[in-house]
Scaffold this active site. Structure first.
Site, mmCIF file in Angstrom:
data_model
loop_
_atom_site.group_PDB
_atom_site.id
_atom_site.type_symbol
_atom_site.label_atom_id
_atom_site.label_comp_id
_atom_site.label_asym_id
_atom_site.label_seq_id
_atom_site.Cartn_x
_atom_site.Cartn_y
_atom_site.Cartn_z
ATOM 1 N N ILE A 273 7.063 6.084 0.602
ATOM 2 C CA ILE A 273 6.213 6.676 1.642
ATOM 3 C C ILE A 273 5.147 5.672 2.106
ATOM 4 C CG2 ILE A 273 6.615 9.057 0.852
ATOM 5 C CD1 ILE A 273 3.171 7.874 0.352
ATOM 6 N N SER B 44 0.819 -1.211 0.000
ATOM 7 C CA SER B 44 0.000 0.000 0.000
ATOM 8 C C SER B 44 0.855 1.263 0.000
ATOM 9 C CB SER B 44 -0.912 0.023 1.224
ATOM 10 O OG SER B 44 -1.696 -1.143 1.257
ATOM 11 N N CYS B 45 2.155 1.091 0.245
ATOM 12 C CA CYS B 45 3.065 2.234 0.180
ATOM 13 C C CYS B 45 3.219 2.669 -1.281
ATOM 14 C CB CYS B 45 4.435 1.862 0.733
ATOM 15 S SG CYS B 45 4.408 1.280 2.438
ATOM 16 N N VAL B 46 3.747 3.880 -1.471
ATOM 17 C CA VAL B 46 3.974 4.360 -2.828
ATOM 18 C C VAL B 46 5.449 4.706 -2.997
ATOM 19 C CG1 VAL B 46 3.395 6.150 -4.530
ATOM 20 C CG2 VAL B 46 1.614 5.228 -3.050
ATOM 21 N N GLY C 260 0.737 1.736 -4.037
ATOM 22 C CA GLY C 260 -0.622 2.102 -3.629
ATOM 23 C C GLY C 260 -1.641 0.996 -3.844
#
Lengths: 162, 206
Positions: A48, A29-31, A94
């Site tokens: 992030i 889910s991080c980008v 994401g």
């Protein structure tokens, strides 16, 4: 000659110059945000975790949030000699790794992360040249500073170059 | 100081290890009965580590793993994650489906259901023991499965913790069946606010 491979951990960012590559493993889910200046061949990669530092209780690590990591990384690149007008962005990640029928806000954090990154980049006046976001699978991303290619690897959705 | 977990005493950590021990013991027994094989478990590790280091516990952020994820509802909301290296997940499916070892190389939807059911049973057994021990009523959500990179799967939990701090409190047990080369990691990761509730329930809150 083997070029240097710089690893970027979760909630971190790194900058470098040609011929190094910047890599971050296992984004869910991080980008991952790659910034690149094609003339000076300077670039940075941020990993992030969360969209917004103003919504969090602990903000000791600015590299964790889209709104604080990206301005810092941009500043570092400019200090190294990159020209802001030439810098472009490529983003990936994401994802929503697990599906629940009543997905709560926290389950959709991948989507919110990607949206926050778009908003912050727009504010910084940096154009997004390519993106590969969403889905329900993990990604490993690598920015090659030699040519600005942003490689996105997955387990069974193939590999692409942005 | 924003992070309470960095201030835990050794008494509190020992108590949390014991919580992990009763839960994991019950879960290992359940697993052993389903697959009709002996399951060994390690003494639970209670670790407080930087968020980015958690994927190293299972072989690094790009290790291929199967993960069954459940939310825990009740007075101490938490996350449960049962992670298996990909080959272990395939072997476990072989056992559950009565196939010869090595025949599963990708998961059918029936195989996925079987793995989720394993996660369900382990979580149920674990929480049962935990509820009994703490007198807190803790209930699991339905399970969800992903087969992907360890970092990507763990990010779901790490992001939740990331809102409160930069460290995770992880109660982790490794299950192994040496003979068939199956191993799995069972994680209980309390939500930031839940830790105090658990500590109070077992009587070791400052």
């Amino acid at each position: 000659m083997m070029s240097e491979l710089i690893k970027v951990g979760m909630a971190d960012y790194k900058v470098g110059h040609n011929p190094a590559s910047l890599i971050s493993y296992g984004l869910g889910s991080c980008v991952g945000i790659a910034l690149y200046d094609p003339i000076s061949k300077l670039g940075g990669l941020a990993h992030i975790m969360l969209p917004d530092s103003t919504q969090a209780r602990s903000t000791e690590n600015p590299a964790k949030f889209a709104d604080t990591a990206l301005p810092l990384m941009l500043e570092d690149l400019i200090k190294m000699g990159a020209a802001k007008t030439r810098i472009i962005a490529k983003i990936a990640g994401g994802a929503q790794m697990f599906t629940f029928t009543n997905a709560t806000d926290i389950m959709r954090v991948g989507e919110r992360n990607a949206e926050a990154v778009r908003v912050v980049l727009k504010k910084l006046d940096i154009r997004i040249l390519a993106e590969d976001t969403g889905g329900n699978y993990g990604r490993t991303v690598e920015l090659k500073l030699e040519n600005g290619i942003f490689r996105v690897k997955t387990i069974d959705k193939g590999e692409k170059e942005l | 100081m924003s992070e309470d977990i960095l201030k835990l005493s050794s008494l509190q950590l020992d108590a949390l290890r014991e919580v992990g021990n009763v839960g994991a013991g019950n879960a290992a027994t359940a697993l052993s009965q389903i697959i009709n094989r002996k399951i060994d478990m390690t003494v639970p590790q209670v670790s407080i580590m930087p968020l980015g280091d958690v994927p190293d516990v299972v072989g690094g952020p790009d290790a291929m793993v199967a993960g069954v994820y459940l939310r825990v509802f009740g007075p101490a909301p938490s996350s449960i994650l049962f992670l298996l290296p990909r080959d272990s997940a395939f072997y476990l499916v072989d056992m559950l489906m009565g196939r010869s070892q090595g025949s599963t190389t990708s998961l059918s939807s029936m195989d996925e259901s079987a793995l989720m059911e394993i996660g369900n049973i382990l979580a149920g057994a674990y929480l049962n023991a935990l509820s009994h021990f703490t007198k807190l009523t803790l209930l699991p959500s339905i399970p969800s499965l992903a087969m992907d990179m360890a970092g990507a799967i763990l990010s779901v939990i790490l992001i939740q913790l990331g809102q409160m701090g930069d460290h995770a409190l992880v109660i982790e047990t490794e299950f192994t069946n040496e003979l068939d080369g199956v191993k799995g990691h069972f994680f209980l990761i309390p939500d930031p606010g839940s830790l105090n509730t658990i500590l109070a329930a077992i009587g070791v809150k400052e």
